[in-house]
Design an enzyme around this catalytic site. Structure first.
Site, short mmCIF file in Angstrom:
data_model
loop_
_atom_site.label_atom_id
_atom_site.label_comp_id
_atom_site.label_asym_id
_atom_site.label_seq_id
_atom_site.Cartn_x
_atom_site.Cartn_y
_atom_site.Cartn_z
N GLU A 33 -8.04 49.90 -13.94
CA GLU A 33 -8.93 48.97 -13.02
C GLU A 33 -9.93 48.14 -13.69
O GLU A 33 -11.05 49.11 -14.84
CB GLU A 33 -9.53 50.33 -12.04
CG GLU A 33 -7.81 50.07 -10.72
CD GLU A 33 -8.36 51.21 -10.62
OE1 GLU A 33 -7.24 51.37 -9.07
OE2 GLU A 33 -9.25 51.99 -10.05
N CYS B 212 -16.98 45.07 -14.42
CA CYS B 212 -17.12 46.67 -14.93
C CYS B 212 -15.45 46.63 -15.14
O CYS B 212 -14.23 46.32 -15.05
CB CYS B 212 -17.04 47.00 -13.67
SG CYS B 212 -17.47 49.33 -13.76
N CYS C 155 -10.00 59.01 -19.09
CA CYS C 155 -10.76 59.64 -19.82
C CYS C 155 -10.59 61.09 -19.77
O CYS C 155 -10.44 62.16 -18.94
CB CYS C 155 -12.35 59.40 -18.84
SG CYS C 155 -13.39 59.27 -19.35
N CYS D 139 -15.35 65.23 -15.85
CA CYS D 139 -16.01 65.18 -15.64
C CYS D 139 -16.40 65.69 -13.92
O CYS D 139 -15.64 64.83 -13.28
CB CYS D 139 -17.66 64.33 -15.20
SG CYS D 139 -18.10 63.24 -16.79
N CYS E 15 -16.03 62.87 -10.76
CA CYS E 15 -15.21 61.62 -11.40
C CYS E 15 -13.96 60.96 -10.42
O CYS E 15 -12.93 62.24 -11.41
CB CYS E 15 -16.16 61.12 -12.50
SG CYS E 15 -15.03 58.93 -13.19
N GLY F 6 -13.15 55.78 -18.10
CA GLY F 6 -13.26 56.01 -19.88
C GLY F 6 -14.55 55.99 -20.22
O GLY F 6 -15.57 55.82 -18.97
N GLU F 7 -14.50 57.02 -21.47
CA GLU F 7 -16.25 57.09 -21.92
C GLU F 7 -16.55 56.26 -23.01
O GLU F 7 -15.53 56.35 -24.45
CB GLU F 7 -16.31 57.80 -22.47
CG GLU F 7 -18.03 58.40 -23.05
CD GLU F 7 -18.67 57.86 -23.00
OE1 GLU F 7 -19.49 58.46 -21.39
OE2 GLU F 7 -19.41 57.64 -23.80
N SER G 210 -26.02 58.53 -18.39
CA SER G 210 -24.91 59.25 -17.08
C SER G 210 -26.78 60.66 -17.06
O SER G 210 -25.76 61.65 -17.27
CB SER G 210 -24.23 59.32 -16.82
OG SER G 210 -23.19 58.04 -16.22
N HIS H 165 -27.79 63.10 -13.94
CA HIS H 165 -27.51 63.20 -13.05
C HIS H 165 -27.77 64.90 -12.97
O HIS H 165 -27.56 65.03 -11.27
CB HIS H 165 -25.96 63.19 -12.97
CG HIS H 165 -24.78 62.40 -13.12
ND1 HIS H 165 -25.30 61.10 -12.68
CD2 HIS H 165 -23.80 61.98 -13.89
CE1 HIS H 165 -24.64 59.83 -12.97
NE2 HIS H 165 -23.25 60.54 -13.63
N ASN I 117 -19.76 58.96 -4.20
CA ASN I 117 -18.61 57.76 -3.88
C ASN I 117 -17.77 59.25 -3.77
O ASN I 117 -17.49 59.18 -4.79
CB ASN I 117 -17.85 57.14 -4.52
CG ASN I 117 -19.40 55.92 -3.75
OD1 ASN I 117 -20.22 55.82 -3.04
ND2 ASN I 117 -19.99 54.58 -5.29
N CYS J 113 -17.94 52.49 -7.76
CA CYS J 113 -18.91 53.53 -9.19
C CYS J 113 -17.98 54.72 -8.93
O CYS J 113 -17.73 55.29 -7.84
CB CYS J 113 -20.19 54.60 -9.29
SG CYS J 113 -20.94 53.26 -9.98
N1 SAH Z 1 -18.51 57.23 -18.85
C1 SAH Z 1 -19.38 56.15 -18.71
C2 SAH Z 1 -18.99 54.77 -17.95
C3 SAH Z 1 -17.59 55.09 -16.58
S1 SAH Z 1 -18.52 55.92 -15.53
C4 SAH Z 1 -20.73 57.44 -17.74
O1 SAH Z 1 -19.87 58.57 -17.27
O2 SAH Z 1 -21.38 56.74 -18.39
C5 SAH Z 1 -19.78 54.94 -15.13
C6 SAH Z 1 -20.84 56.06 -13.04
O3 SAH Z 1 -19.86 55.43 -12.81
C7 SAH Z 1 -21.87 56.39 -13.96
O4 SAH Z 1 -22.97 56.88 -13.65
C8 SAH Z 1 -20.81 57.91 -13.50
O5 SAH Z 1 -21.52 58.97 -13.33
C9 SAH Z 1 -20.61 57.21 -12.01
N2 SAH Z 1 -19.58 58.17 -11.35
C10 SAH Z 1 -18.30 58.84 -11.72
N3 SAH Z 1 -18.41 58.71 -10.54
C11 SAH Z 1 -18.65 58.52 -9.44
C12 SAH Z 1 -18.76 59.06 -8.12
N4 SAH Z 1 -17.49 59.48 -7.25
N5 SAH Z 1 -19.86 58.21 -7.37
C13 SAH Z 1 -20.80 57.80 -7.64
N6 SAH Z 1 -21.19 57.42 -9.09
C14 SAH Z 1 -20.35 57.62 -9.80
#
Ligand code: SAH
Length: 345
Positions: free
Chosen positions: A89, A102, A109, A113, A116, A157-158, A211, A213, A287, A330
């Site tokens: 996507e 984006c 990935c 996490c 995610c 992806g990372e 990220s 968190h 989210n 996100c």
């Molecule tokens: N792998 C990278 C880039 C992809 S995610 C990373 O993790 O940084 C991009 C952003 O979206 C990251 O900050 C991630 O933590 C956030 N993200 C992932 N899942 C989410 C969710 N369910 N709600 C809000 N943000 C989220």
């Protein structure tokens, strides 16, 4: 197709390709402008024999759009299909009269996490530089906007787990002779994949986001398993080594999860961690997605935590959610045929 995608080539690569095929380097600017702006330039300035030769050894197709959904706030989510039928996507986000794209860097990935949606699908494969640039061109062409969209590497992806292809894609996107997205118009977001952070030194100086968190190692490992291997302490030390441009700051993305990481104790630890650094915190209310175990805080809770950070003199922004009605916000990116079939979109 022996030379791969035309969209993975830097200017230097094009020079060598043209030279190796006996084409004069005078053709280079027309060739590149023809590729990215207007194919008519080829017909006018490049001989048919050269066009035939180059198009027969390289892939000039952009990835296909297999589905488009438009949210009520103008966010557009594309399902993009590559030659091997794998899909990712890509999201086009309207932002203050401009657009941001984006981009995804992998199919699925491998970081797993817990908050995610993409992580639940595992890693299928890395994307090539050409496939990453291809997503950008598809979204840019769709937007029909005069200004080139900015880029965030925050899709599936990372990015630093696929550092060499992402680096090449950034070089192609950044080169003014090719696409010309300014390096300050690009932000790479990482979970803190340590081997890739050192590779960042060789990239064009894009903005970097971590990220974060949680400021606590054990808690962060619950959210981001790779933190068990590459600890926050090591990651922050590696980020401190990155050369920054004037007025360039590392962004620390902070997911807000109800009853988990929004207490006074967290605010204090964040101050200890970030207080001395040139840093901006970007708060992202979690989210939810189908089957997720965490809860989204209320708007009041988000504001209250933001206040705690502001009181501690941290620079904070709250990221507004875009495209949530089409699961484009996100962390909601996951190619999920089943969800679509069920009408969840
Ligand atoms: N792998 C990278 C880039 C992809 S995610 C990373 O993790 O940084 C991009 C952003 O979206 C990251 O900050 C991630 O933590 C956030 N993200 C992932 N899942 C989410 C969710 N369910 N709600 C809000 N943000 C989220």
């Amino acid at each position: 197709m022996i030379l791969g995608s035309a969209y993975s080539l830097t200017q230097q690569d094009w020079k060598s390709v043209l030279t190796s095929r006996g084409v004069s380097s005078n053709v280079l600017p027309f060739w590149i402008d023809g590729l990215y702006k207007n194919r008519d330039l080829w017909a006018r300035h490049v001989s048919p024999k050269i066009i035939e030769d180059l198009t027969s050894v390289m892939d000039f197709d952009l990835p296909e759009i297999s589905q488009v959904s438009e949210a009520s706030d103008g966010t557009v989510k594309f399902l993009i299909r590559f030659k091997d039928q794998m899909e990712v996507e890509t999201v086009l986000i309207p932002f203050h009269k401009r657009f941001t794209v984006c981009l995804s860097t992998q199919v699925g990935c491998g970081m797993n996490c817990s908050f995610c949606y993409t992580g639940t699908q595992g890693l299928k494969r890395n994307l090539t530089a050409g496939e990453i640039v291809g997503q950008y061109l598809v979204a840019r062409n769709y937007s029909k906007h005069a200004l080139s969209p900015s880029v965030v590497f925050m899709g599936q992806g990372e990015p630093l787990h696929n550092a060499s292809e992402v680096q090449k894609a950034i070089e192609v996107l950044n080169d003014p002779a090719l696409i010309g997205v300014g390096h300050r118009q690009m932000t790479l977001s990482t979970v803190g994949y340590l081997p890739g952070i050192s590779a960042l030194k060789n990239f064009p100086r894009v903005n970097v986001a971590l990220s974060l968190h949680s400021p606590f190692e054990d808690e962060r490992s619950k959210l981001i398993p790779v933190n068990g291997k590459y600890t926050l302490k090591e990651v922050v030390a590696a980020l401190d080594e990155l050369p920054l441009l004037k007025r360039q700051f590392i962004t620390f993305e902070y997911l807000l999860i109800k009853n988990f990481n929004m207490s006074d104790r967290h605010a204090d630890a964040l101050k200890d961690l970030l207080g001395e650094r040139a840093a901006i915190m970007n708060l992202i209310p979690f989210n939810p997605f189908p089957g997720s175990e965490w809860e989204r805080p209320t708007t009041e809770e988000v504001e209250a935590f933001k206040e705690k950070l502001v009181e501690r003199k941290l620079r904070v922004m709250v990221r507004t959610t875009k495209g949530s009605d089409i699961l484009a916000a996100c962390g909601q990116l996951k190619v999920n045929k089943l969800a679509r079939k069920n009408g969840i979109q």
